[in-house]
Write a protein that holds these residues in place. Structure first.
Motif, PDB file in Angstrom:
ATOM      1  N   SER A   1      13.558  45.728  51.465  1.00  0.00           N
ATOM      2  CA  SER A   1      13.213  44.302  51.478  1.00  0.00           C
ATOM      3  C   SER A   1      13.536  43.618  50.151  1.00  0.00           C
ATOM      4  O   SER A   1      13.732  42.408  50.111  1.00  0.00           O
ATOM      5  N   ASP A   2      13.608  44.386  49.076  1.00  0.00           N
ATOM      6  CA  ASP A   2      13.937  43.818  47.765  1.00  0.00           C
ATOM      7  C   ASP A   2      15.437  43.639  47.553  1.00  0.00           C
ATOM      8  O   ASP A   2      15.843  42.876  46.672  1.00  0.00           O
ATOM      9  N   HIS A   3      16.258  44.360  48.327  1.00  0.00           N
ATOM     10  CA  HIS A   3      17.713  44.336  48.120  1.00  0.00           C
ATOM     11  C   HIS A   3      18.468  44.223  49.439  1.00  0.00           C
ATOM     12  O   HIS A   3      19.259  45.108  49.808  1.00  0.00           O
ATOM     13  N   PRO A   4      18.284  43.127  50.182  1.00  0.00           N
ATOM     14  CA  PRO A   4      18.968  42.996  51.470  1.00  0.00           C
ATOM     15  C   PRO A   4      20.491  42.978  51.354  1.00  0.00           C
ATOM     16  O   PRO A   4      21.197  43.414  52.263  1.00  0.00           O
ATOM     17  N   GLU A   5      21.000  42.520  50.212  1.00  0.00           N
ATOM     18  CA  GLU A   5      22.454  42.485  50.031  1.00  0.00           C
ATOM     19  C   GLU A   5      23.035  43.895  49.970  1.00  0.00           C
ATOM     20  O   GLU A   5      24.146  44.142  50.454  1.00  0.00           O
ATOM     21  N   VAL A   6      22.306  44.833  49.402  1.00  0.00           N
ATOM     22  CA  VAL A   6      22.762  46.227  49.339  1.00  0.00           C
ATOM     23  C   VAL A   6      22.746  46.830  50.742  1.00  0.00           C
ATOM     24  O   VAL A   6      23.692  47.494  51.151  1.00  0.00           O
ATOM     25  N   VAL A   7      21.683  46.555  51.493  1.00  0.00           N
ATOM     26  CA  VAL A   7      21.589  47.060  52.861  1.00  0.00           C
ATOM     27  C   VAL A   7      22.725  46.493  53.702  1.00  0.00           C
ATOM     28  O   VAL A   7      23.365  47.216  54.463  1.00  0.00           O
ATOM     29  N   GLN A   8      23.024  45.223  53.547  1.00  0.00           N
ATOM     30  CA  GLN A   8      24.117  44.595  54.300  1.00  0.00           C
ATOM     31  C   GLN A   8      25.453  45.258  53.956  1.00  0.00           C
ATOM     32  O   GLN A   8      26.253  45.561  54.837  1.00  0.00           O
ATOM     33  N   ARG A   9      25.681  45.491  52.679  1.00  0.00           N
ATOM     34  CA  ARG A   9      26.941  46.115  52.242  1.00  0.00           C
ATOM     35  C   ARG A   9      27.054  47.545  52.775  1.00  0.00           C
ATOM     36  O   ARG A   9      28.101  47.949  53.288  1.00  0.00           O
ATOM     37  N   LEU A  10      25.976  48.317  52.691  1.00  0.00           N
ATOM     38  CA  LEU A  10      26.005  49.694  53.175  1.00  0.00           C
ATOM     39  C   LEU A  10      26.113  49.759  54.699  1.00  0.00           C
ATOM     40  O   LEU A  10      26.779  50.642  55.240  1.00  0.00           O
ATOM     41  N   THR A  11      25.465  48.823  55.405  1.00  0.00           N
ATOM     42  CA  THR A  11      25.559  48.772  56.865  1.00  0.00           C
ATOM     43  C   THR A  11      26.999  48.531  57.294  1.00  0.00           C
ATOM     44  O   THR A  11      27.476  49.132  58.258  1.00  0.00           O
ATOM     45  N   LYS A  12      27.681  47.663  56.579  1.00  0.00           N
ATOM     46  CA  LYS A  12      29.086  47.381  56.886  1.00  0.00           C
ATOM     47  C   LYS A  12      29.938  48.649  56.705  1.00  0.00           C
ATOM     48  O   LYS A  12      30.794  48.951  57.522  1.00  0.00           O
ATOM     49  N   ILE A  13      29.689  49.398  55.650  1.00  0.00           N
ATOM     50  CA  ILE A  13      30.416  50.644  55.406  1.00  0.00           C
ATOM     51  C   ILE A  13      30.117  51.657  56.518  1.00  0.00           C
ATOM     52  O   ILE A  13      31.011  52.277  57.067  1.00  0.00           O
ATOM     53  N   LEU A  14      28.829  51.798  56.855  1.00  0.00           N
ATOM     54  CA  LEU A  14      28.440  52.773  57.879  1.00  0.00           C
ATOM     55  C   LEU A  14      28.984  52.420  59.254  1.00  0.00           C
ATOM     56  O   LEU A  14      29.232  53.307  60.077  1.00  0.00           O
ATOM     57  N   SER A  15      29.198  51.147  59.535  1.00  0.00           N
ATOM     58  CA  SER A  15      29.698  50.741  60.851  1.00  0.00           C
ATOM     59  C   SER A  15      31.110  51.247  61.108  1.00  0.00           C
ATOM     60  O   SER A  15      31.557  51.291  62.259  1.00  0.00           O
ATOM     61  N   LYS A  16      31.806  51.654  60.079  1.00  0.00           N
ATOM     62  CA  LYS A  16      33.179  52.168  60.224  1.00  0.00           C
ATOM     63  C   LYS A  16      33.204  53.644  60.625  1.00  0.00           C
ATOM     64  O   LYS A  16      34.254  54.167  60.959  1.00  0.00           O
ATOM     65  N   TYR A  17      32.055  54.286  60.605  1.00  0.00           N
ATOM     66  CA  TYR A  17      31.970  55.700  60.961  1.00  0.00           C
ATOM     67  C   TYR A  17      31.587  55.852  62.425  1.00  0.00           C
ATOM     68  O   TYR A  17      30.954  54.960  62.997  1.00  0.00           O
ATOM     69  N   PRO A  18      31.952  56.974  63.038  1.00  0.00           N
ATOM     70  CA  PRO A  18      31.571  57.180  64.442  1.00  0.00           C
ATOM     71  C   PRO A  18      30.054  57.264  64.603  1.00  0.00           C
ATOM     72  O   PRO A  18      29.335  57.612  63.664  1.00  0.00           O
ATOM     73  N   ALA A  19      29.599  56.936  65.809  1.00  0.00           N
ATOM     74  CA  ALA A  19      28.166  57.031  66.112  1.00  0.00           C
ATOM     75  C   ALA A  19      27.714  58.477  65.983  1.00  0.00           C
ATOM     76  O   ALA A  19      28.502  59.400  66.231  1.00  0.00           O
TER      77      ALA A  19
END
Length: 50
Positions: free
Chosen positions: A26-44
């Motif tokens: 909750s303190d760093h939503p920009e980091v979570v957004q950036r990491l989520t974008k990276i993780l979305s490129k990997y297979p489920a």
């Protein structure tokens, strides 16, 4: 992650909190957004046999 609902994230600073007592998501939503974008490129994740 079970593929059926929301994904929960955890983010810790191991330098200042090696015991993972404060989730910083909750303190760093920009980091979570950036990491989520990276993780979305990997297979489920594959299903585990239990």
């Amino acid at each position: 992650f079970d593929g059926k609902g929301d994904t929960a994230y955890e983010l810790y600073d191991y330098q200042t909190d090696p015991n993972e007592t404060k989730n910083l998501v909750s303190d760093h939503p920009e980091v979570v957004q950036r990491l989520t974008k990276i993780l979305s490129k990997y297979p489920a994740p594959s299903k585990r046999n239990r």
